[in-house]
Structure formats: C-alpha cells, structure tokens
Design a protein around this motif. Structure first.
Motif, PDB file in Angstrom:
ATOM      1  N   TYR A 100       0.869  -1.188   0.000  1.00 19.00           N
ATOM      2  CA  TYR A 100       0.000   0.000   0.000  1.00 19.00           C
ATOM      3  C   TYR A 100       0.900   1.230   0.000  1.00 19.00           C
ATOM      4  O   TYR A 100       2.042   1.200   0.465  1.00 19.00           O
ATOM      5  CB  TYR A 100      -0.933   0.018   1.212  1.00 19.00           C
ATOM      6  N   LYS A 176      -4.867   2.588  -9.870  1.00 18.91           N
ATOM      7  CA  LYS A 176      -5.910   2.599  -8.831  1.00 18.91           C
ATOM      8  C   LYS A 176      -6.133   3.998  -8.258  1.00 18.91           C
ATOM      9  O   LYS A 176      -6.686   4.141  -7.163  1.00 18.91           O
ATOM     10  CB  LYS A 176      -5.597   1.615  -7.692  1.00 18.91           C
ATOM     11  N   THR A 194      -2.716   6.127  -4.344  1.00 18.97           N
ATOM     12  CA  THR A 194      -3.740   5.545  -3.466  1.00 18.97           C
ATOM     13  C   THR A 194      -3.739   4.020  -3.509  1.00 18.97           C
ATOM     14  O   THR A 194      -4.539   3.384  -2.826  1.00 18.97           O
ATOM     15  CB  THR A 194      -5.152   6.035  -3.855  1.00 18.97           C
ATOM     16  N   PRO A 201      -9.172   3.635   4.945  1.00 17.13           N
ATOM     17  CA  PRO A 201     -10.436   4.343   4.711  1.00 17.13           C
ATOM     18  C   PRO A 201     -10.445   4.980   3.325  1.00 17.13           C
ATOM     19  O   PRO A 201      -9.448   4.947   2.585  1.00 17.13           O
ATOM     20  CB  PRO A 201     -10.450   5.404   5.809  1.00 17.13           C
ATOM     21  N   LYS A 202     -11.565   5.589   2.967  1.00 19.42           N
ATOM     22  CA  LYS A 202     -11.750   6.091   1.608  1.00 19.42           C
ATOM     23  C   LYS A 202     -10.819   7.250   1.267  1.00 19.42           C
ATOM     24  O   LYS A 202     -10.502   7.464   0.099  1.00 19.42           O
ATOM     25  CB  LYS A 202     -13.210   6.512   1.400  1.00 19.42           C
ATOM     26  N   ASN A 203     -10.398   8.020   2.256  1.00 13.77           N
ATOM     27  CA  ASN A 203      -9.565   9.187   1.947  1.00 13.77           C
ATOM     28  C   ASN A 203      -8.074   8.871   1.964  1.00 13.77           C
ATOM     29  O   ASN A 203      -7.233   9.780   1.988  1.00 13.77           O
ATOM     30  CB  ASN A 203      -9.868  10.333   2.922  1.00 13.77           C
ATOM     31  N   LYS A 205      -4.374   8.352   1.119  1.00 12.82           N
ATOM     32  CA  LYS A 205      -3.406   8.791   0.108  1.00 12.82           C
ATOM     33  C   LYS A 205      -2.009   8.722   0.718  1.00 12.82           C
ATOM     34  O   LYS A 205      -1.832   8.935   1.920  1.00 12.82           O
ATOM     35  CB  LYS A 205      -3.666  10.237  -0.344  1.00 12.82           C
ATOM     36  N   ASN A 340     -10.058   5.560  10.756  1.00 15.15           N
ATOM     37  CA  ASN A 340     -11.123   6.546  10.541  1.00 15.15           C
ATOM     38  C   ASN A 340     -10.721   7.671   9.599  1.00 15.15           C
ATOM     39  O   ASN A 340     -11.518   8.570   9.339  1.00 15.15           O
ATOM     40  CB  ASN A 340     -11.605   7.121  11.875  1.00 15.15           C
ATOM     41  N   GLY A 341      -9.478   7.659   9.113  1.00 16.99           N
ATOM     42  CA  GLY A 341      -9.048   8.645   8.138  1.00 16.99           C
ATOM     43  C   GLY A 341      -8.706  10.006   8.711  1.00 16.99           C
ATOM     44  O   GLY A 341      -8.431  10.941   7.956  1.00 16.99           O
TER      45      GLY A 341
END
Length: 763
Positions: A100, A176, A194, A201-203, A205, A340-341
């Motif tokens: 990642y 991605k 990303t 989480p979705k944010n 980077k 939780n980002g």
C-alpha cells in the motif's frame, strides 16, 4: 610423507576438530554481516523466506526496494529474476498481504518510455550491493548505476549516468488512482498514490515529493497508458512523469524523496530528515543507526556464516512493526489513522500479524528494545480508540487474516515484562472487549465466541473454519488476560473467569488418538479424523503441529497424554514420522506443506509458526538434552545466510526472532510469564546490552559443532539446575557459564522442580 609427519599431521587435525571454537573479538560494525538478500529466492509455490531487500532504518515508516515483479505483484523482488523495473517505496509486510502507498522511480537512457516492461533493464547480482542502509545496482540496458540511502520517512537517490542528452528519471505513481504534478522551476515532482490492498479508509493517500539537484531539460506526464506533453499536472487511474537531463559521462543526478500519509505539506516536512546532508552522509547515518540497534547483541566466535545468519535474522527482527507516525512542524508526534481517516496525535505502528509475532518477536522487543515496544503499546491503545478493536493483523488498518485473539498476549506480556507509559485502562478494556465479542471481521475479536464461552470450545460442525486452532489460541489468550488481570488487581470474579477459560484446551484432547481434535456441538469428536490433514480444524498445520499449542500449561498436556514418558515419545514421533500430509482441505499442496515435506525433519514444520516452540517442550518432561539436540539441528539445517536461507515465510520477524533467541540459548515458550526456556547457545560468547546499561553475558567457551549439549550451567558463579531463566533476574544483569559437551548430561534438569512454568503446577 613419513610416518612421523603423517602422525603429527593427524594429531593437528584431531586437535583442530576437538578444540573449542576460537573466540574472536566483539564486532564494532555488525551491519557488515547482514545479508538483506537472505530469503529472497522465493515464489508462491515455495517460500525460502518470501523476503525482499528492505533498504530502511530500524522500524522506519518507509522502506525502499528494487522491483523485479510487475506492478501489483506481491513478489516484487525475486532473486531468480533477470530484470529490474524500478525502485519502489514499499510498505509491504508480506507478499500475501501485498503493498500500500507505493510508488517507484527508474532511471533510463535512450528512448523516453514509461511502460514498466519497456523501461526494464537487465541486472546481475554480481553488480548489486545490498545493505540494510544502502543499495546499489548497475542497470545494464541504460548504463546507469542507481544508489539508495534511506531515512525513516525519506531517502536520497544517486543516479550515475553515461554521456547522453537522453537521460531520464521515471516517476510511477501506479494505478488505482494517482496524481502527479511537475514543478520545473523548483526542480520538483509532487503527487500522491492511493494503491492499496485493503485496510484503509476512503480518503487514503500517500503524498510524495521528489526534489532534484538538476534542472529538467524535458518533462512529460503519463496518463492511463500514454505520455502527454505540454501539461504539468495529471490526475488519473494511473499517473506518472518522465523528466529529462543532459549528462556528462559519470555525472550524478541526486534526488531527495519523502512521503507522508498526512498531507503534501507534511511530506515536505519529512524532507527535513535529509536536510542539507549529501548522499554519503545519509548512508553513514543509516549505518550508524543500524549498528546501534544491532549492537545491542555482541557476538564472539562462531563461523562467518553463523554470524551472517544471526545478524541477518536480527535485522529482520527490527523491521516490523513499522512506524506509521510522523512529526509535525513543532516536533509533535502525529499519525494518519488507517481506521477513521483522521489525523490524530500520538504513536501508531503497523504491518504485523500477531498470530505470528506474539510468539518470539514481541518478547524479544520486551527484552532488548523495550523503548520501542513502549511506543508500540501506546499505538495499540490508539488502534482501539480509533477502530473499537485491537488489530490481530494490521496492514495498515484491520485485515481479515489468520485466527486467534493474540493481541492479548502482545499487550499482557509487555506490561508483565515492565513496559510502561501505555494507557492500561484502555488496553485492558480492549482485551476483554476482544475476548468477549466477535468483531467486524472474522480475524478481529473472536469468531465463534458465543460457542466458546458457552461450551468451552468452538465446534467443528458450525461452519467456523479452523475451529480447533481458534479454541487452543483463545485458551492461551485467556491465560494472558488472567495474568494481566492479576497484575492489575482486577476483581477476583473476573480473574477467575479467565483462569477457568484458559483450561478450555482440555475439551479438544482426544484420549483415543492422544492428539487435539475438532469437536462437534454435541460433544463428539469430528469423524473421520486424519491427524495429517492440514487446515480444516487447524490453521496452516495439522493435529501433530497444533497439539502442542498449550503454551501456558504444558504439564496439563503431559498429564493428558499419560505422563512424561508418553509425552516425550509423542514429541519424538513428530521428528521420526515421514513427512506425510493430507492437503484435501486446500485442494492443492500449499507452500507451507511443501516446505515441511522437503526439510527432511519428519513432520516438524518449522517453516510455519504453530510448532516452532515444540523442540523446547522436552524441558518440561525432564529431558532437556533433546531440546539441545533438536534446536541445534534446526539452527544448522534450516537457516543459511543465502537467498534460499529460510525454510518458509519469514513473517515479520517471527522466524528470525526464533533464530536469534535460540542461537543465544533460550526461548519464550509462554509469553505472559516471567520465563524463558533453556536450549543451548550457538556461539562461544554473546553479550546482550540492555537499555538499562546492564549486560547479560552468555559464555560457552568450549562450544563447537560437536559440543552441543549443556553439561553444567552456572549463573553468576553458582550452579544453576533449572530448565528456564527468569526475565526479572536477567534484567538485573547476569553472567551465564555453559559447560558444553559432546554427550548429553542425562541427570541435569530432570527433577520436577527444574521444569518451566505450567499453570497446573502453579495451582
């Protein structure tokens, strides 16, 4: 040759064979022995370590690696490969977990290309230098030498080009979702990647910044399979950049690189780790950092290969879990939460699986690097506050891998071994919450907890996989909670609850076979039963491997088996059985099975974790010499400082920490207690420099390949007959004198009171 000369020569050879290993002076530069390529000759079908040459600092947030594999492959560096595609910033803890927050650089000459196959270059290990703090390789197709020197969150690159007006550096932010911007006036490339395989989480980077010491003669950006001229920024599924230079023969292009999970601005701040230091200064700083960390253990004597293996394993033991925290402009510790980002204060570490590392890696940190584990424990409290759970496998957030609730062992053992500074109210709540609840993933909390708490085991017939393994590990984890609850002076009712649950392993012992076996809801054992069947009721092993997973109550297991003689006979059988197996649960021969099969050690599967403590169990039955024999066999036969030097997945320091402990002469069979179980040292002398300033000195001056047995042990000048050592006593500083012999002393360590801790005996 005359008869007299022949006789004299024979006497010299005999003396050389029988003489104890010569004790060499302690090494002030242990990093020279590390072989980062150890374990890199691996593939999905057969693991000889499944490692990559991590160019990093101890526990550094970012690692760097040469990349032979295609984008997205977990096997990013394979020793057998011929070509390199780039040099990747990586956070990969294992090929099975993948990576990642990664991106790659690649210097090229000639045609301006971006595609990973088009830019790839032939290379040779003969023109490759891999050290913990430094990497160098010659890229033959481009006539370029690449060098890397890292800090914790940044790195310096040095590319030595030929004479050409077509020199380029490729920045690949991968697919991605990625963004790249070129800032020619500042000689910079910035952006983010990303790409990940979950646990974010979705944010999420990873922001990066590259700062060059040469002006760009050309720029082009890559956007989803094509190079684009005339633009300076692109956001795409797959973004990248190619910047060009004119170079003289031997001209060096330097790049400063840093990244951040928090922001682009924080990535710029992380460049402070390099400051104005040139490449060679960063390289030397890295070497000094590694020598400081590795130097907590000084070896004297041993063969060069033994030293290489030892320090290579020690290097692997100091990589994971990695730091996930950063320092803001004022020096405050901050982290991006993979749960939780949010950006929050405090420590955070990640990229470890407790199923593997609770066994030896974390006890090793508690003994020699408690300062690091103090930060890790504070990070675990943050894990719980931010996710509601402790991660059993974190990469970087919660991952659904493996079984057990072994965070209990990691937290309890740290506190019981004296680690302080963590919020124990939060962590104890986290342990009991995880023990009493099934989590959002089957690998978080306890899958099958309602059965376990009601029946005392997770049944075989309720469609919860690897149920027997879960039961055995939950029972041990309950023991560690029981130990911690006592230390924290929790209510007696609570203490007794976990004490009772710690005995749940008894439900799975089958008197008919003398082994652990899956059990149905109605109390009957699973049928049919094949003790050689991998998986099914067990995790990456069979009943012969998991039967010994009663770390906290070996005497209880001895009693269930009918006494010491039968127990020892069972232990012996593991090594004398042929390496037969039943792979039907998986439908194929998984690599762990193959690694057991080819090791020529019977059904002993050292390449995977469940059985790694098993050779030490002879100490509990009054036959410590068998531990001494088999541990030396494993050290000698299953570890080498070579590309195929491990006998299975290295697994984030666990298999390496086994070697380090075992080569020193003791091992933590049961984290959560004060004890280490004795084996026998591999080296004539080893000195452990504790952070307190005190030393543990392990002398075995007459150690040799033949002299593997402990005839007598003295601690601080007094004869010591126990089969274990006390952590608390070792912390006071200690000198242990091992008298090693070629034949076992079958009277030492045979008394009942010589055996290590077992819960049954404690009662």
């Amino acid at each position: 040759m005359s008869t007299r000369l022949a006789a004299f020569t024979a006497l010299l050879l005999l003396a050389a064979h029988l003489a104890p290993a010569q004790v060499a002076p302690a090494d002030p530069d242990p990093v020279q022995w590390v072989r980062p390529l150890m374990g890199t000759d691996s593939k999905p079908e057969l693991s000889n370590g499944n490692t990559y040459p991590a160019v990093a600092l101890p526990w550094g947030m970012n690692f760097w690696m040469p990349q032979t594999g295609k984008m997205g492959s977990g096997w990013a560096y394979q020793y057998s490969a011929d070509k390199l595609r780039g040099f990747k910033q990586t956070h990969q803890p294992s090929p099975w977990m993948n990576d990642y927050g990664q991106f790659a650089l690649m210097p090229i000459t000639g045609q301006r290309v971006f595609d990973e196959d088009a830019r790839a270059s032939w290379f040779s290990h003969k023109a490759e230098v891999a050290e913990p703090n430094y990497y160098r390789v010659y890229l033959a197709d481009h006539d370029v030498v690449t060098e890397i020197a890292p800090t914790e969150r940044a790195a310096r690159f040095r590319f030595t080009f030929p004479k050409t007006d077509s020199a380029y550096v490729v920045l690949d932010a991968l697919d991605k979702g990625s963004h790249v911007q070129v800032l020619p006036d500042q000689r910079k490339i910035i952006g983010y990647t990303t790409r990940n395989r979950g646990g974010v989480p979705k944010n999420f980077k990873n922001f990066f910044v590259l700062e060059f010491d040469h002006a760009f003669t050309s720029t082009a950006l890559y956007q989803d399979k094509k190079l684009v001229n005339g633009v300076l920024a692109v956001t795409a599924d797959h973004a990248g950049a190619v910047v060009g230079f004119r170079t003289r023969k031997g001209e060096q292009v330097n790049v400063r690189v840093a990244s951040s999970f928090i922001s682009r601005e924080q990535a710029e701040l992380n460049l402070r780790e390099i400051g104005s230091n040139d490449f060679d200064a960063i390289r030397q700083q890295g070497r000094a950092a590694w020598n400081k960390a590795l130097g907590r253990i000084e070896l004297e004597g041993g063969t060069p290969d033994q030293r290489r293996t030892f320090y290579s394993c020690l290097y692997r033991s100091l990589l994971f879990p990695r730091k996930l925290y950063e320092l803001d402009a004022t020096g405050r510790v901050m982290h991006y939460s993979p749960f939780n980002g949010e950006v929050l204060p405090g420590y955070l570490y990640t990229d470890t699986g407790f199923w593997d590392t609770f066994r030896a890696l974390f006890p090793f940190l508690n003994l020699l690097y408690p300062d690091v584990n103090a930060e890790i424990q504070q990070g675990l409290a943050n894990d719980y506050k931010e996710s509601g759970w402790l991660p059993e496998w974190a990469s970087p957030g919660l991952r659904n891998v493996m079984v057990g609730n072994n965070s209990a062992s990691v937290v309890a053992d740290a506190y019981l071994k004296g680690i302080r500074g963590q919020d124990m109210n939060v962590l104890y709540e986290a342990l009991t919450h995880g023990a009493d609840n099934a989590g959002p993933l089957t690998a978080v909390g306890r899958a099958g907890v309602e059965y376990y708490n009601r029946l005392g085991y997770v049944p075989y017939d309720v469609k919860i996989n690897e149920n027997a393994a879960r039961t055995l590990e939950y029972a041990y984890d309950d023991f560690t909670i029981y130990q911690l609850a006592k230390a924290l002076k929790r209510p007696k009712k609570e203490i007794n609850l976990y004490a009772k649950r710690s005995q749940n392993y008894r439900h799975l012992f089958d008197q008919e076979t003398g082994l652990m076996r899956g059990k149905n809801q109605d109390g009957t054992f699973q049928k049919p039963f094949n003790p050689f069947k991998w998986g099914d009721a067990f995790t990456e092993g069979n009943s012969w491997h998991y039967t010994w997973s009663v770390f906290h109550d070996v005497q209880g297991l001895v009693d269930l088996m009918g006494g010491k003689e039968k127990f020892v006979a069972r232990l012996d059988t593991v090594f004398t059985l042929p390496p037969v197996f039943d792979e039907s649960y998986y439908g194929e021969v998984i690599h762990e099975i193959r690694e057991m099969q080819i090791a020529n050690m019977g059904n002993y599967a050292h390449g995977n974790q469940p059985i790694q403590h098993m050779p030490y169990l002879y100490n509990y039955a009054g036959q410590p010499w068998k531990t001494q024999y088999w541990v030396r066999e494993v050290l000698n036969r299953l570890y080498l400082p070579t590309a195929d030097g491990y006998c299975g997945d290295e697994d984030n320091g666990q298999t390496s920490a086994w070697y380090v402990f075992s080569a020193l002469g003791f091992y933590p069979v049961c984290p959560g207690t004060d004890q280490y179980v004795l084996g026998a040292p591999l080296f004539p002398k080893a000195t452990l420099h504790l952070p307190s300033g005190k030393d543990i000195v392990l002398n075995a001056s007459n150690n040799s390949p033949d002299n593997r047995y402990v005839n007598q042990l003295k601690m601080n000048g007094k004869v010591y007959d126990k089969n274990y050592l006390s952590h608390e006593e070792l912390l006071q500083g200690a000198t242990l004198e091992f008298d090693m012999r070629a034949t076992p002393n079958t009277s030492r360590g045979t008394r009942a009171d010589a055996a290590p801790f077992s819960m049954s005996k404690a009662k």
